[in-house]
Design a protein around this motif. Sequence first.
Motif, PDB file in Angstrom:
ATOM      1  N   GLN A   1       0.829  -1.206   0.000  1.00  0.00           N
ATOM      2  CA  GLN A   1       0.000   0.000   0.000  1.00  0.00           C
ATOM      3  C   GLN A   1       0.863   1.256   0.000  1.00  0.00           C
ATOM      4  OE1 GLN A   1      -2.336  -0.837   3.548  1.00  0.00           O
ATOM      5  NE2 GLN A   1      -4.132  -1.298   2.288  1.00  0.00           N
ATOM      6  N   LEU A   2       1.940   1.223   0.795  1.00  0.00           N
ATOM      7  CA  LEU A   2       2.861   2.349   0.845  1.00  0.00           C
ATOM      8  C   LEU A   2       3.494   2.598  -0.526  1.00  0.00           C
ATOM      9  CD1 LEU A   2       4.615   4.423   2.463  1.00  0.00           C
ATOM     10  CD2 LEU A   2       6.207   2.528   2.892  1.00  0.00           C
ATOM     11  N   THR A   3       3.928   1.528  -1.178  1.00  0.00           N
ATOM     12  CA  THR A   3       4.558   1.643  -2.491  1.00  0.00           C
ATOM     13  C   THR A   3       3.588   2.199  -3.516  1.00  0.00           C
ATOM     14  OG1 THR A   3       6.060  -0.191  -2.010  1.00  0.00           O
ATOM     15  CG2 THR A   3       5.699   0.338  -4.333  1.00  0.00           C
ATOM     16  N   ARG A   4       2.378   1.682  -3.512  1.00  0.00           N
ATOM     17  CA  ARG A   4       1.366   2.137  -4.465  1.00  0.00           C
ATOM     18  C   ARG A   4       1.054   3.614  -4.263  1.00  0.00           C
ATOM     19  NH1 ARG A   4      -3.971  -1.225  -3.946  1.00  0.00           N
ATOM     20  NH2 ARG A   4      -4.004  -0.069  -2.004  1.00  0.00           N
ATOM     21  N   GLU A   5       0.913   4.031  -3.011  1.00  0.00           N
ATOM     22  CA  GLU A   5       0.607   5.436  -2.727  1.00  0.00           C
ATOM     23  C   GLU A   5       1.784   6.339  -3.094  1.00  0.00           C
ATOM     24  OE1 GLU A   5      -1.532   8.811  -1.479  1.00  0.00           O
ATOM     25  OE2 GLU A   5      -2.136   6.780  -2.034  1.00  0.00           O
ATOM     26  N   ALA A   6       2.993   5.890  -2.820  1.00  0.00           N
ATOM     27  CA  ALA A   6       4.166   6.690  -3.167  1.00  0.00           C
ATOM     28  C   ALA A   6       4.242   6.894  -4.677  1.00  0.00           C
ATOM     29  CB  ALA A   6       5.434   6.014  -2.650  1.00  0.00           C
ATOM     30  N   ALA A   7       3.920   5.857  -5.432  1.00  0.00           N
ATOM     31  CA  ALA A   7       3.923   5.982  -6.892  1.00  0.00           C
ATOM     32  C   ALA A   7       2.844   6.947  -7.360  1.00  0.00           C
ATOM     33  CB  ALA A   7       3.722   4.610  -7.532  1.00  0.00           C
ATOM     34  N   HIS A   8       1.664   6.874  -6.765  1.00  0.00           N
ATOM     35  CA  HIS A   8       0.597   7.831  -7.106  1.00  0.00           C
ATOM     36  C   HIS A   8       1.065   9.264  -6.846  1.00  0.00           C
ATOM     37  CE1 HIS A   8      -2.501   5.049  -8.162  1.00  0.00           C
ATOM     38  NE2 HIS A   8      -2.659   4.542  -6.963  1.00  0.00           N
ATOM     39  N   GLN A   9       1.713   9.469  -5.697  1.00  0.00           N
ATOM     40  CA  GLN A   9       2.182  10.808  -5.349  1.00  0.00           C
ATOM     41  C   GLN A   9       3.277  11.272  -6.299  1.00  0.00           C
ATOM     42  OE1 GLN A   9       0.801  12.830  -3.204  1.00  0.00           O
ATOM     43  NE2 GLN A   9      -0.675  11.311  -2.490  1.00  0.00           N
ATOM     44  N   LEU A  10       4.129  10.349  -6.727  1.00  0.00           N
ATOM     45  CA  LEU A  10       5.198  10.713  -7.653  1.00  0.00           C
ATOM     46  C   LEU A  10       4.624  11.234  -8.966  1.00  0.00           C
ATOM     47  CD1 LEU A  10       8.287  10.706  -8.030  1.00  0.00           C
ATOM     48  CD2 LEU A  10       8.044   8.445  -9.075  1.00  0.00           C
ATOM     49  N   ALA A  11       3.520  10.650  -9.385  1.00  0.00           N
ATOM     50  CA  ALA A  11       2.896  11.066 -10.647  1.00  0.00           C
ATOM     51  C   ALA A  11       2.366  12.487 -10.588  1.00  0.00           C
ATOM     52  CB  ALA A  11       1.770  10.101 -11.010  1.00  0.00           C
ATOM     53  N   ILE A  12       2.160  13.029  -9.380  1.00  0.00           N
ATOM     54  CA  ILE A  12       1.629  14.388  -9.250  1.00  0.00           C
ATOM     55  C   ILE A  12       2.623  15.312  -8.555  1.00  0.00           C
ATOM     56  CG2 ILE A  12      -0.778  13.613  -9.260  1.00  0.00           C
ATOM     57  CD1 ILE A  12      -0.795  14.005  -6.204  1.00  0.00           C
ATOM     58  N   ALA A  13       3.878  14.902  -8.492  1.00  0.00           N
ATOM     59  CA  ALA A  13       4.894  15.723  -7.827  1.00  0.00           C
ATOM     60  C   ALA A  13       5.018  17.079  -8.521  1.00  0.00           C
ATOM     61  CB  ALA A  13       6.235  15.003  -7.839  1.00  0.00           C
ATOM     62  N   PRO A  14       5.273  18.126  -7.774  1.00  0.00           N
ATOM     63  CA  PRO A  14       5.388  19.468  -8.365  1.00  0.00           C
ATOM     64  C   PRO A  14       6.495  19.528  -9.415  1.00  0.00           C
ATOM     65  CG  PRO A  14       5.254  19.596  -5.971  1.00  0.00           C
ATOM     66  CD  PRO A  14       5.438  18.152  -6.307  1.00  0.00           C
ATOM     67  N   ALA A  15       6.270  20.305 -10.432  1.00  0.00           N
ATOM     68  CA  ALA A  15       7.286  20.506 -11.460  1.00  0.00           C
ATOM     69  C   ALA A  15       8.467  21.270 -10.870  1.00  0.00           C
ATOM     70  CB  ALA A  15       6.690  21.284 -12.634  1.00  0.00           C
ATOM     71  N   GLY A  16       9.634  21.014 -11.418  1.00  0.00           N
ATOM     72  CA  GLY A  16      10.819  21.745 -10.992  1.00  0.00           C
ATOM     73  C   GLY A  16      11.657  21.039  -9.958  1.00  0.00           C
ATOM     74  N   LEU A  17      11.142  19.938  -9.389  1.00  0.00           N
ATOM     75  CA  LEU A  17      11.921  19.180  -8.419  1.00  0.00           C
ATOM     76  C   LEU A  17      12.923  18.288  -9.140  1.00  0.00           C
ATOM     77  CD1 LEU A  17       9.179  18.010  -5.894  1.00  0.00           C
ATOM     78  CD2 LEU A  17      10.792  19.888  -5.613  1.00  0.00           C
ATOM     79  N   SER A  18      14.098  18.117  -8.560  1.00  0.00           N
ATOM     80  CA  SER A  18      15.037  17.147  -9.089  1.00  0.00           C
ATOM     81  C   SER A  18      14.446  15.749  -8.891  1.00  0.00           C
ATOM     82  CB  SER A  18      16.377  17.250  -8.359  1.00  0.00           C
ATOM     83  OG  SER A  18      16.235  16.792  -7.019  1.00  0.00           O
ATOM     84  N   PRO A  19      14.927  14.723  -9.607  1.00  0.00           N
ATOM     85  CA  PRO A  19      14.409  13.359  -9.400  1.00  0.00           C
ATOM     86  C   PRO A  19      14.477  12.915  -7.941  1.00  0.00           C
ATOM     87  CG  PRO A  19      15.675  13.425 -11.420  1.00  0.00           C
ATOM     88  CD  PRO A  19      15.863  14.769 -10.764  1.00  0.00           C
ATOM     89  N   ALA A  20      15.603  13.202  -7.280  1.00  0.00           N
ATOM     90  CA  ALA A  20      15.744  12.787  -5.883  1.00  0.00           C
ATOM     91  C   ALA A  20      14.749  13.517  -4.987  1.00  0.00           C
ATOM     92  CB  ALA A  20      17.173  13.027  -5.405  1.00  0.00           C
ATOM     93  N   ALA A  21      14.572  14.823  -5.212  1.00  0.00           N
ATOM     94  CA  ALA A  21      13.638  15.603  -4.399  1.00  0.00           C
ATOM     95  C   ALA A  21      12.200  15.176  -4.657  1.00  0.00           C
ATOM     96  CB  ALA A  21      13.816  17.091  -4.673  1.00  0.00           C
ATOM     97  N   ALA A  22      11.865  14.888  -5.912  1.00  0.00           N
ATOM     98  CA  ALA A  22      10.511  14.438  -6.233  1.00  0.00           C
ATOM     99  C   ALA A  22      10.221  13.100  -5.579  1.00  0.00           C
ATOM    100  CB  ALA A  22      10.354  14.314  -7.751  1.00  0.00           C
ATOM    101  N   ALA A  23      11.195  12.202  -5.586  1.00  0.00           N
ATOM    102  CA  ALA A  23      10.996  10.891  -4.963  1.00  0.00           C
ATOM    103  C   ALA A  23      10.789  11.031  -3.464  1.00  0.00           C
ATOM    104  CB  ALA A  23      12.203   9.992  -5.256  1.00  0.00           C
ATOM    105  N   ARG A  24      11.577  11.870  -2.831  1.00  0.00           N
ATOM    106  CA  ARG A  24      11.427  12.060  -1.383  1.00  0.00           C
ATOM    107  C   ARG A  24      10.110  12.751  -1.061  1.00  0.00           C
ATOM    108  NH1 ARG A  24      14.799  11.465   2.918  1.00  0.00           N
ATOM    109  NH2 ARG A  24      16.475  10.864   1.481  1.00  0.00           N
ATOM    110  N   TRP A  25       9.693  13.703  -1.899  1.00  0.00           N
ATOM    111  CA  TRP A  25       8.389  14.358  -1.705  1.00  0.00           C
ATOM    112  C   TRP A  25       7.274  13.327  -1.744  1.00  0.00           C
ATOM    113  CZ3 TRP A  25       3.941  14.928  -4.647  1.00  0.00           C
ATOM    114  CH2 TRP A  25       3.074  15.977  -4.316  1.00  0.00           C
ATOM    115  N   ALA A  26       7.318  12.442  -2.737  1.00  0.00           N
ATOM    116  CA  ALA A  26       6.285  11.417  -2.874  1.00  0.00           C
ATOM    117  C   ALA A  26       6.341  10.429  -1.715  1.00  0.00           C
ATOM    118  CB  ALA A  26       6.468  10.673  -4.202  1.00  0.00           C
ATOM    119  N   ALA A  27       7.543  10.031  -1.322  1.00  0.00           N
ATOM    120  CA  ALA A  27       7.689   9.083  -0.220  1.00  0.00           C
ATOM    121  C   ALA A  27       7.160   9.673   1.081  1.00  0.00           C
ATOM    122  CB  ALA A  27       9.157   8.690  -0.067  1.00  0.00           C
TER     123      ALA A  27
END
Length: 202
Positions: A135-161
């Motif tokens: 469930q955590l993985t699925r939700e993190a992936a959903h959040q990654l798909a809507i991460a704010p523009a302009g974040l680096s890949p690492a920052a976007a991943a941490r935002w989603a996590a």
Amino acid sequence: MNRMLLGYSPDFDLFEDARATGPATGRASRKAVTFDTESAGLAAELLNAASGQHLSTTLGRMVRAHAPHDAVAPAAAELVSLLRTAARQSLPLVAGATARQAGTTYKRMGRFFGIELEGLSPEDQEFELARRFAQLTREAAHQLAIAPAGLSPAAAARWAARRAARRFAPGWTQVLDAPGAAPSASAGRWARHGAGVTVLNP
């Protein structure tokens, strides 16, 4: 684990997710959680691939299934790396827990997800942890798909996590929010230039 546990349906209470509100009792409000057959299937996959490269492959497939856009591919790889680290803290098979340590290990891992596992057999505890991780993985992936523009890949991943952890793994938020962790999107937008990062809206 070679058998699928799709019929598993424990009769116990889990902590309600962090978005819920309840009486100010000093503890998280509680209610029974509806069983999720999709997360059960994903949990079985995780248990079958709970070590080495198989785990990375499975996590990558799960993330891509819920964040399929090519634009997030670099961030997806970063998210898989974060999830692998989380798995070592929350999945007994990944952590390499022994039978002698299992009772203490499962209790600690239950706190990672904000759930209680008392009364379940070790095998059912293991499966419930895997289900919550799915469930955590699925939700993190959903959040990654809507991460704010302009974040680096690492920052976007941490935002989603971080956003997924607030709902499904309160114990992980303490790690993600620890001093030295990458700033969240609420702290500003970021752009990477070579080895440096520029704050766009501090």
